[in-house]
Design a protein around this motif. Structure first.
Motif, PDB file in Angstrom:
ATOM      1  N   VAL A  43       0.835  -1.201   0.000  1.00  0.00           N
ATOM      2  CA  VAL A  43       0.000   0.000   0.000  1.00  0.00           C
ATOM      3  C   VAL A  43       0.871   1.252   0.000  1.00  0.00           C
ATOM      4  CG1 VAL A  43      -1.689   1.323   1.323  1.00  0.00           C
ATOM      5  CG2 VAL A  43      -1.933  -1.148   1.134  1.00  0.00           C
ATOM      6  N   ALA A  44       1.935   1.246   0.778  1.00  0.00           N
ATOM      7  CA  ALA A  44       2.822   2.410   0.848  1.00  0.00           C
ATOM      8  C   ALA A  44       3.442   2.722  -0.515  1.00  0.00           C
ATOM      9  CB  ALA A  44       3.925   2.176   1.878  1.00  0.00           C
ATOM     10  N   THR A  45       3.819   1.686  -1.265  1.00  0.00           N
ATOM     11  CA  THR A  45       4.415   1.885  -2.588  1.00  0.00           C
ATOM     12  C   THR A  45       3.391   2.461  -3.563  1.00  0.00           C
ATOM     13  OG1 THR A  45       5.995   0.088  -2.276  1.00  0.00           O
ATOM     14  CG2 THR A  45       5.529   0.734  -4.541  1.00  0.00           C
ATOM     15  N   ILE A  46       2.163   1.954  -3.507  1.00  0.00           N
ATOM     16  CA  ILE A  46       1.111   2.456  -4.392  1.00  0.00           C
ATOM     17  C   ILE A  46       0.772   3.911  -4.064  1.00  0.00           C
ATOM     18  CG2 ILE A  46      -1.317   2.214  -5.036  1.00  0.00           C
ATOM     19  CD1 ILE A  46      -0.975  -0.815  -4.657  1.00  0.00           C
ATOM     20  N   ILE A  47       0.554   4.191  -2.777  1.00  0.00           N
ATOM     21  CA  ILE A  47       0.233   5.561  -2.364  1.00  0.00           C
ATOM     22  C   ILE A  47       1.381   6.504  -2.721  1.00  0.00           C
ATOM     23  CG2 ILE A  47      -0.261   7.065  -0.400  1.00  0.00           C
ATOM     24  CD1 ILE A  47      -2.554   5.216  -1.140  1.00  0.00           C
ATOM     25  N   GLY A  48       2.608   6.049  -2.500  1.00  0.00           N
ATOM     26  CA  GLY A  48       3.768   6.869  -2.829  1.00  0.00           C
ATOM     27  C   GLY A  48       3.829   7.194  -4.308  1.00  0.00           C
ATOM     28  N   SER A  49       3.554   6.197  -5.150  1.00  0.00           N
ATOM     29  CA  SER A  49       3.581   6.411  -6.599  1.00  0.00           C
ATOM     30  C   SER A  49       2.476   7.364  -7.046  1.00  0.00           C
ATOM     31  CB  SER A  49       3.435   5.070  -7.324  1.00  0.00           C
ATOM     32  OG  SER A  49       4.487   4.190  -6.974  1.00  0.00           O
ATOM     33  N   LEU A  50       1.315   7.279  -6.398  1.00  0.00           N
ATOM     34  CA  LEU A  50       0.175   8.125  -6.768  1.00  0.00           C
ATOM     35  C   LEU A  50       0.364   9.579  -6.357  1.00  0.00           C
ATOM     36  CD1 LEU A  50      -2.899   5.832  -5.964  1.00  0.00           C
ATOM     37  CD2 LEU A  50      -1.745   6.204  -8.152  1.00  0.00           C
ATOM     38  N   LYS A  51       1.295   9.842  -5.457  1.00  0.00           N
ATOM     39  CA  LYS A  51       1.541  11.226  -5.047  1.00  0.00           C
ATOM     40  C   LYS A  51       2.121  12.055  -6.195  1.00  0.00           C
ATOM     41  CE  LYS A  51       0.087  11.134  -0.829  1.00  0.00           C
ATOM     42  NZ  LYS A  51      -1.086  11.951  -0.439  1.00  0.00           N
ATOM     43  N   ILE A  52       2.813  11.402  -7.120  1.00  0.00           N
ATOM     44  CA  ILE A  52       3.382  12.139  -8.262  1.00  0.00           C
ATOM     45  C   ILE A  52       2.272  12.674  -9.172  1.00  0.00           C
ATOM     46  CG2 ILE A  52       4.915  12.018 -10.253  1.00  0.00           C
ATOM     47  CD1 ILE A  52       6.361  11.872  -7.569  1.00  0.00           C
ATOM     48  N   PRO A  53       1.327  11.828  -9.651  1.00  0.00           N
ATOM     49  CA  PRO A  53       0.223  12.391 -10.438  1.00  0.00           C
ATOM     50  C   PRO A  53      -0.651  13.343  -9.640  1.00  0.00           C
ATOM     51  CG  PRO A  53      -0.114  10.046 -10.022  1.00  0.00           C
ATOM     52  CD  PRO A  53       1.302  10.358  -9.663  1.00  0.00           C
ATOM     53  N   ALA A  54      -0.829  13.081  -8.361  1.00  0.00           N
ATOM     54  CA  ALA A  54      -1.627  13.989  -7.534  1.00  0.00           C
ATOM     55  C   ALA A  54      -0.989  15.377  -7.502  1.00  0.00           C
ATOM     56  CB  ALA A  54      -1.761  13.427  -6.126  1.00  0.00           C
ATOM     57  N   PHE A  55       0.324  15.411  -7.375  1.00  0.00           N
ATOM     58  CA  PHE A  55       1.037  16.686  -7.327  1.00  0.00           C
ATOM     59  C   PHE A  55       0.941  17.423  -8.663  1.00  0.00           C
ATOM     60  CE2 PHE A  55       4.805  19.365  -7.736  1.00  0.00           C
ATOM     61  CZ  PHE A  55       4.791  20.059  -6.536  1.00  0.00           C
ATOM     62  N   SER A  56       1.101  16.694  -9.765  1.00  0.00           N
ATOM     63  CA  SER A  56       1.069  17.339 -11.084  1.00  0.00           C
ATOM     64  C   SER A  56      -0.317  17.889 -11.388  1.00  0.00           C
ATOM     65  CB  SER A  56       1.498  16.359 -12.178  1.00  0.00           C
ATOM     66  OG  SER A  56       0.553  15.324 -12.341  1.00  0.00           O
ATOM     67  N   GLY A  57      -1.349  17.104 -11.090  1.00  0.00           N
ATOM     68  CA  GLY A  57      -2.717  17.560 -11.343  1.00  0.00           C
ATOM     69  C   GLY A  57      -3.080  18.760 -10.491  1.00  0.00           C
ATOM     70  N   THR A  58      -2.717  18.705  -9.220  1.00  0.00           N
ATOM     71  CA  THR A  58      -2.991  19.821  -8.320  1.00  0.00           C
ATOM     72  C   THR A  58      -2.229  21.067  -8.748  1.00  0.00           C
ATOM     73  OG1 THR A  58      -3.337  18.286  -6.470  1.00  0.00           O
ATOM     74  CG2 THR A  58      -2.916  20.582  -5.911  1.00  0.00           C
ATOM     75  N   GLY A  59      -0.991  20.863  -9.218  1.00  0.00           N
ATOM     76  CA  GLY A  59      -0.184  21.988  -9.660  1.00  0.00           C
ATOM     77  C   GLY A  59      -0.784  22.708 -10.855  1.00  0.00           C
ATOM     78  N   PHE A  60      -1.236  21.955 -11.865  1.00  0.00           N
ATOM     79  CA  PHE A  60      -1.841  22.573 -13.038  1.00  0.00           C
ATOM     80  C   PHE A  60      -3.150  23.265 -12.684  1.00  0.00           C
ATOM     81  CE2 PHE A  60       1.286  20.511 -15.554  1.00  0.00           C
ATOM     82  CZ  PHE A  60       1.237  21.087 -16.815  1.00  0.00           C
ATOM     83  N   ALA A  61      -3.935  22.645 -11.795  1.00  0.00           N
ATOM     84  CA  ALA A  61      -5.184  23.266 -11.360  1.00  0.00           C
ATOM     85  C   ALA A  61      -4.904  24.551 -10.588  1.00  0.00           C
ATOM     86  CB  ALA A  61      -5.970  22.285 -10.487  1.00  0.00           C
ATOM     87  N   ALA A  62      -3.918  24.503  -9.707  1.00  0.00           N
ATOM     88  CA  ALA A  62      -3.559  25.681  -8.916  1.00  0.00           C
ATOM     89  C   ALA A  62      -3.138  26.838  -9.826  1.00  0.00           C
ATOM     90  CB  ALA A  62      -2.435  25.338  -7.939  1.00  0.00           C
ATOM     91  N   PHE A  63      -2.397  26.525 -10.882  1.00  0.00           N
ATOM     92  CA  PHE A  63      -1.952  27.564 -11.810  1.00  0.00           C
ATOM     93  C   PHE A  63      -3.137  28.258 -12.475  1.00  0.00           C
ATOM     94  CE2 PHE A  63      -0.521  28.862 -16.106  1.00  0.00           C
ATOM     95  CZ  PHE A  63       0.419  29.807 -15.720  1.00  0.00           C
ATOM     96  N   GLN A  64      -4.158  27.487 -12.840  1.00  0.00           N
ATOM     97  CA  GLN A  64      -5.355  28.073 -13.443  1.00  0.00           C
ATOM     98  C   GLN A  64      -6.080  28.986 -12.463  1.00  0.00           C
ATOM     99  OE1 GLN A  64      -6.221  27.744 -16.754  1.00  0.00           O
ATOM    100  NE2 GLN A  64      -4.202  26.811 -16.757  1.00  0.00           N
ATOM    101  N   TYR A  65      -6.181  28.533 -11.216  1.00  0.00           N
ATOM    102  CA  TYR A  65      -6.841  29.352 -10.197  1.00  0.00           C
ATOM    103  C   TYR A  65      -6.053  30.635  -9.919  1.00  0.00           C
ATOM    104  CZ  TYR A  65     -10.290  25.790  -8.867  1.00  0.00           C
ATOM    105  OH  TYR A  65     -11.339  24.906  -8.843  1.00  0.00           O
ATOM    106  N   LEU A  66      -4.724  30.534  -9.923  1.00  0.00           N
ATOM    107  CA  LEU A  66      -3.888  31.694  -9.630  1.00  0.00           C
ATOM    108  C   LEU A  66      -4.147  32.845 -10.604  1.00  0.00           C
ATOM    109  CD1 LEU A  66      -0.397  30.122  -8.777  1.00  0.00           C
ATOM    110  CD2 LEU A  66      -1.805  31.533  -7.276  1.00  0.00           C
ATOM    111  N   LYS A  67      -4.497  32.514 -11.834  1.00  0.00           N
ATOM    112  CA  LYS A  67      -4.717  33.543 -12.846  1.00  0.00           C
ATOM    113  C   LYS A  67      -6.048  34.259 -12.679  1.00  0.00           C
ATOM    114  CE  LYS A  67      -4.088  30.796 -16.386  1.00  0.00           C
ATOM    115  NZ  LYS A  67      -3.925  30.342 -17.800  1.00  0.00           N
ATOM    116  N   LYS A  68      -6.995  33.645 -11.947  1.00  0.00           N
ATOM    117  CA  LYS A  68      -8.358  34.182 -11.888  1.00  0.00           C
ATOM    118  C   LYS A  68      -8.852  34.489 -10.474  1.00  0.00           C
ATOM    119  CE  LYS A  68      -9.131  33.646 -16.359  1.00  0.00           C
ATOM    120  NZ  LYS A  68      -9.448  34.769 -17.279  1.00  0.00           N
ATOM    121  N   VAL A  69      -8.272  33.855  -9.450  1.00  0.00           N
ATOM    122  CA  VAL A  69      -8.825  33.948  -8.096  1.00  0.00           C
ATOM    123  C   VAL A  69      -7.785  34.536  -7.142  1.00  0.00           C
ATOM    124  CG1 VAL A  69      -9.865  32.668  -6.186  1.00  0.00           C
ATOM    125  CG2 VAL A  69     -10.259  31.922  -8.552  1.00  0.00           C
ATOM    126  N   GLN A  70      -8.218  35.455  -6.313  1.00  0.00           N
ATOM    127  CA  GLN A  70      -7.325  36.078  -5.348  1.00  0.00           C
ATOM    128  C   GLN A  70      -6.972  35.093  -4.228  1.00  0.00           C
ATOM    129  OE1 GLN A  70      -8.879  39.652  -3.615  1.00  0.00           O
ATOM    130  NE2 GLN A  70      -7.019  40.098  -2.448  1.00  0.00           N
TER     131      GLN A  70
END
Length: 254
Positions: A43-70
């Protein structure tokens, strides 16, 4: 790694990124899929591996919000530092113990949350400035410690819990809550990634393709949330919470 398994994982990652960008909870999609399709890994290996896509998806979403939301940068910096440390500690614990005992508690919390959101029609529709700066900082630290540790230890639903905390405790509307939550969620993901890197728990052949798909989903989901606004996010939030509730109920009772 078989091609069909990787395709299913990438589809799950795209869906997770899309949902997570709007209201959080994307891990509730990709985590169960990965656990089912990768039964030979810990489970630790799976969760650890999933943190990479979670980070990338959150990062791209955050960038979109940064352009429009205070953003409330002073508050976010405090929360990010605390959340990073808490997630790191939670991930350390995940490598040592089982986390099944958390599911009954989450079932109760999500039930109450769904009922409250459904009955309180104005929940998250407007920003409410009811807290002093000192009170807001104290609550922000407590939220970061609790949700950050949960993200490092278990993970799925973290984005939704941050949104709930920003709305119900800190007085944000849904749009600003979703935007600010993404920034703190980046810190929790990064904290976990640092721990799992040190432990050698990331499967890069899975993590990198899923990261690309999750980022695309996050990009599209954030743009839709910004365009549709609070009413849409509230409805989407209820759908995700109910889905989360049913998932945990299935895990516990079936």
């Amino acid at each position: 790694m078989e091609t069909d398994i990787l395709i299913f994982l990438c589809l799950a990652a795209f869906s997770a990124g899309f949902v997570d960008a709007i209201v959080g909870g994307g891990g509730l999609i990709q985590t169960p899929v990965a656990l089912i399709l990768l039964p030979n890994y810990s489970v630790a290996t799976i969760i650890g591996s999933l943190k990479i896509p979670a980070f990338s998806g959150t990062g791209f979403a955050a960038f979109q919000y940064l352009k429009k939301v205070q953003m409330n940068w002073k508050l976010l910096l405090l929360m990010a530092v605390v959340a990073f440390a808490s997630a790191f500690a939670g991930s350390e614990l995940l490598t040592l113990v089982s986390n099944d005992f958390m599911k009954p508690l989450l079932l109760v919390v999500l039930t109450l949350l769904a009922m409250y959101t459904f009955m309180k029609k104005n929940f998250g529709q407007h920003q409410e400035k009811l807290l002093s700066v000192k009170q807001q900082m104290i609550y922000a630290v407590l939220i970061s410690i609790t949700v950050g540790f949960y993200d490092g230890f278990i993970g799925p639903g973290t984005g939704s819990f941050f949104v709930v905390a920003f709305v119900s405790v800190l007085g944000f509307d849904f749009l600003h809550a979703s935007a600010n939550a993404k920034m703190v969620n980046l810190a929790t993901n990064f904290g976990s990634i640092c721990l799992f890197l040190l432990k050698g728990k990331i499967i890069w052949a899975i993590a990198l393709p899923m990261a690309v798909c999750n980022a695309l989903g996050g990009f599209l989901g954030a743009k839709l949330a910004i365009k549709k606004g609070n009413g849409f996010i509230r409805i989407f939030f209820l759908i995700v919470v109910v889905g989360t509730l049913l998932r945990f109920a299935y895990d516990i009772f079936c």
